[in-house]
Design a protein around this motif. Structure first.
Motif, PDB file in Angstrom:
ATOM      1  N   MET A   1      84.350  49.885   6.765  1.00  9.88           N
ATOM      2  CA  MET A   1      84.959  48.571   6.708  1.00  9.88           C
ATOM      3  C   MET A   1      85.742  48.369   5.415  1.00  9.88           C
ATOM      4  O   MET A   1      86.850  47.867   5.430  1.00  9.88           O
ATOM      5  CB  MET A   1      83.851  47.521   6.854  1.00  9.88           C
ATOM      6  N   THR A   2      85.140  48.761   4.303  1.00 10.46           N
ATOM      7  CA  THR A   2      85.808  48.556   3.022  1.00 10.46           C
ATOM      8  C   THR A   2      87.026  49.458   2.873  1.00 10.46           C
ATOM      9  O   THR A   2      87.861  49.208   2.015  1.00 10.46           O
ATOM     10  CB  THR A   2      84.843  48.795   1.851  1.00 10.46           C
ATOM     11  N   ARG A   3      87.115  50.490   3.707  1.00 13.86           N
ATOM     12  CA  ARG A   3      88.286  51.370   3.666  1.00 13.86           C
ATOM     13  C   ARG A   3      89.553  50.621   4.017  1.00 13.86           C
ATOM     14  O   ARG A   3      90.634  50.983   3.570  1.00 13.86           O
ATOM     15  CB  ARG A   3      88.136  52.522   4.656  1.00 13.86           C
ATOM     16  N   PHE A   4      89.444  49.602   4.821  1.00 15.42           N
ATOM     17  CA  PHE A   4      90.609  48.899   5.338  1.00 15.42           C
ATOM     18  C   PHE A   4      90.925  47.605   4.594  1.00 15.42           C
ATOM     19  O   PHE A   4      91.752  46.823   5.042  1.00 15.42           O
ATOM     20  CB  PHE A   4      90.423  48.615   6.828  1.00 15.42           C
ATOM     21  N   LEU A   5      90.286  47.373   3.471  1.00 17.45           N
ATOM     22  CA  LEU A   5      90.531  46.139   2.719  1.00 17.45           C
ATOM     23  C   LEU A   5      91.949  46.070   2.156  1.00 17.45           C
ATOM     24  O   LEU A   5      92.464  44.994   1.908  1.00 17.45           O
ATOM     25  CB  LEU A   5      89.517  45.990   1.596  1.00 17.45           C
ATOM     26  N   PHE A   6      92.587  47.222   1.951  1.00 20.95           N
ATOM     27  CA  PHE A   6      93.958  47.210   1.448  1.00 20.95           C
ATOM     28  C   PHE A   6      94.919  46.607   2.467  1.00 20.95           C
ATOM     29  O   PHE A   6      96.031  46.208   2.108  1.00 20.95           O
ATOM     30  CB  PHE A   6      94.412  48.629   1.085  1.00 20.95           C
ATOM     31  N   LEU A   7      94.504  46.517   3.714  1.00 26.22           N
ATOM     32  CA  LEU A   7      95.358  45.943   4.755  1.00 26.22           C
ATOM     33  C   LEU A   7      95.499  44.427   4.627  1.00 26.22           C
ATOM     34  O   LEU A   7      96.494  43.864   5.077  1.00 26.22           O
ATOM     35  CB  LEU A   7      94.822  46.292   6.141  1.00 26.22           C
ATOM     36  N   ILE A   8      94.531  43.774   4.017  1.00 33.70           N
ATOM     37  CA  ILE A   8      94.587  42.314   3.900  1.00 33.70           C
ATOM     38  C   ILE A   8      95.842  41.855   3.161  1.00 33.70           C
ATOM     39  O   ILE A   8      96.629  41.080   3.709  1.00 33.70           O
ATOM     40  CB  ILE A   8      93.303  41.753   3.252  1.00 33.70           C
TER      41      ILE A   8
ATOM     42  N   ALA B   1      85.080  40.305  -5.664  1.00 38.88           N
ATOM     43  CA  ALA B   1      83.852  39.873  -4.979  1.00 38.88           C
ATOM     44  C   ALA B   1      83.158  41.060  -4.318  1.00 38.88           C
ATOM     45  O   ALA B   1      81.937  41.224  -4.449  1.00 38.88           O
ATOM     46  CB  ALA B   1      84.181  38.797  -3.950  1.00 38.88           C
ATOM     47  N   TYR B   2      83.913  41.892  -3.631  1.00 37.61           N
ATOM     48  CA  TYR B   2      83.319  43.073  -2.997  1.00 37.61           C
ATOM     49  C   TYR B   2      82.797  44.062  -4.026  1.00 37.61           C
ATOM     50  O   TYR B   2      81.749  44.676  -3.829  1.00 37.61           O
ATOM     51  CB  TYR B   2      84.316  43.770  -2.074  1.00 37.61           C
ATOM     52  N   THR B   3      83.486  44.210  -5.135  1.00 38.74           N
ATOM     53  CA  THR B   3      83.029  45.113  -6.186  1.00 38.74           C
ATOM     54  C   THR B   3      81.703  44.635  -6.761  1.00 38.74           C
ATOM     55  O   THR B   3      80.774  45.428  -6.960  1.00 38.74           O
ATOM     56  CB  THR B   3      84.081  45.215  -7.311  1.00 38.74           C
ATOM     57  N   VAL B   4      81.611  43.341  -7.021  1.00 39.09           N
ATOM     58  CA  VAL B   4      80.358  42.788  -7.549  1.00 39.09           C
ATOM     59  C   VAL B   4      79.235  42.933  -6.534  1.00 39.09           C
ATOM     60  O   VAL B   4      78.105  43.314  -6.887  1.00 39.09           O
ATOM     61  CB  VAL B   4      80.555  41.309  -7.959  1.00 39.09           C
ATOM     62  N   LEU B   5      79.515  42.667  -5.278  1.00 41.97           N
ATOM     63  CA  LEU B   5      78.477  42.813  -4.244  1.00 41.97           C
ATOM     64  C   LEU B   5      78.004  44.249  -4.112  1.00 41.97           C
ATOM     65  O   LEU B   5      76.801  44.507  -3.973  1.00 41.97           O
ATOM     66  CB  LEU B   5      78.994  42.291  -2.915  1.00 41.97           C
TER      67      LEU B   5
ATOM     68  N   TRP C   1      78.115  46.497  -6.481  1.00 40.29           N
ATOM     69  CA  TRP C   1      77.393  46.805  -7.702  1.00 40.29           C
ATOM     70  C   TRP C   1      75.978  46.217  -7.666  1.00 40.29           C
ATOM     71  O   TRP C   1      75.015  46.854  -8.070  1.00 40.29           O
ATOM     72  CB  TRP C   1      78.177  46.273  -8.894  1.00 40.29           C
ATOM     73  N   LEU C   2      75.856  44.978  -7.161  1.00 43.44           N
ATOM     74  CA  LEU C   2      74.539  44.324  -7.112  1.00 43.44           C
ATOM     75  C   LEU C   2      73.594  45.000  -6.117  1.00 43.44           C
ATOM     76  O   LEU C   2      72.396  45.045  -6.348  1.00 43.44           O
ATOM     77  CB  LEU C   2      74.699  42.850  -6.749  1.00 43.44           C
ATOM     78  N   THR C   3      74.137  45.494  -5.024  1.00 39.32           N
ATOM     79  CA  THR C   3      73.277  46.120  -4.022  1.00 39.32           C
ATOM     80  C   THR C   3      72.992  47.586  -4.330  1.00 39.32           C
ATOM     81  O   THR C   3      72.179  48.207  -3.664  1.00 39.32           O
ATOM     82  CB  THR C   3      73.898  46.007  -2.614  1.00 39.32           C
ATOM     83  N   GLY C   4      73.677  48.138  -5.317  1.00 42.64           N
ATOM     84  CA  GLY C   4      73.401  49.507  -5.737  1.00 42.64           C
ATOM     85  C   GLY C   4      73.965  50.591  -4.844  1.00 42.64           C
ATOM     86  O   GLY C   4      73.484  51.705  -4.833  1.00 42.64           O
ATOM     87  N   ARG C   5      75.001  50.271  -4.097  1.00 41.98           N
ATOM     88  CA  ARG C   5      75.595  51.298  -3.221  1.00 41.98           C
ATOM     89  C   ARG C   5      76.696  52.015  -3.912  1.00 41.98           C
ATOM     90  O   ARG C   5      77.475  51.634  -4.628  1.00 41.98           O
ATOM     91  CB  ARG C   5      76.139  50.653  -1.963  1.00 41.98           C
TER      92      ARG C   5
END
Length: 57
Positions: free
Chosen positions: A1-8, A47-51, A53-57
């Motif tokens: 899913m995050t692969r396609f964030l550049f499309l936004i 926001a996605y970067t922080v999320l 980072w917080l979840t440890g993925r």
């Protein structure tokens, strides 16, 4: 899913460009819209970067 964030920002910019052309406005007149799109996209990226980072993925 995050692969396609550049499309936004890409899709939003294309839609904004088409809107400007259909209404007979120049890119110069629509510059503020592109700035808003960039700011919105940066906010989503942070926001996605922080999320991730917080979840440890």
């Amino acid at each position: 899913m995050t692969r396609f964030l550049f499309l936004i920002p890409l899709i939003l910019s294309v839609i904004w460009f088409v809107y400007l052309r259909l209404n007979g406005w120049s890119m110069r007149q629509g510059l503020k819209g592109f700035i808003y799109i960039a700011a919105f996209s940066v906010f989503i990226a942070v926001a996605y970067t922080v999320l991730l980072w917080l979840t440890g993925r």
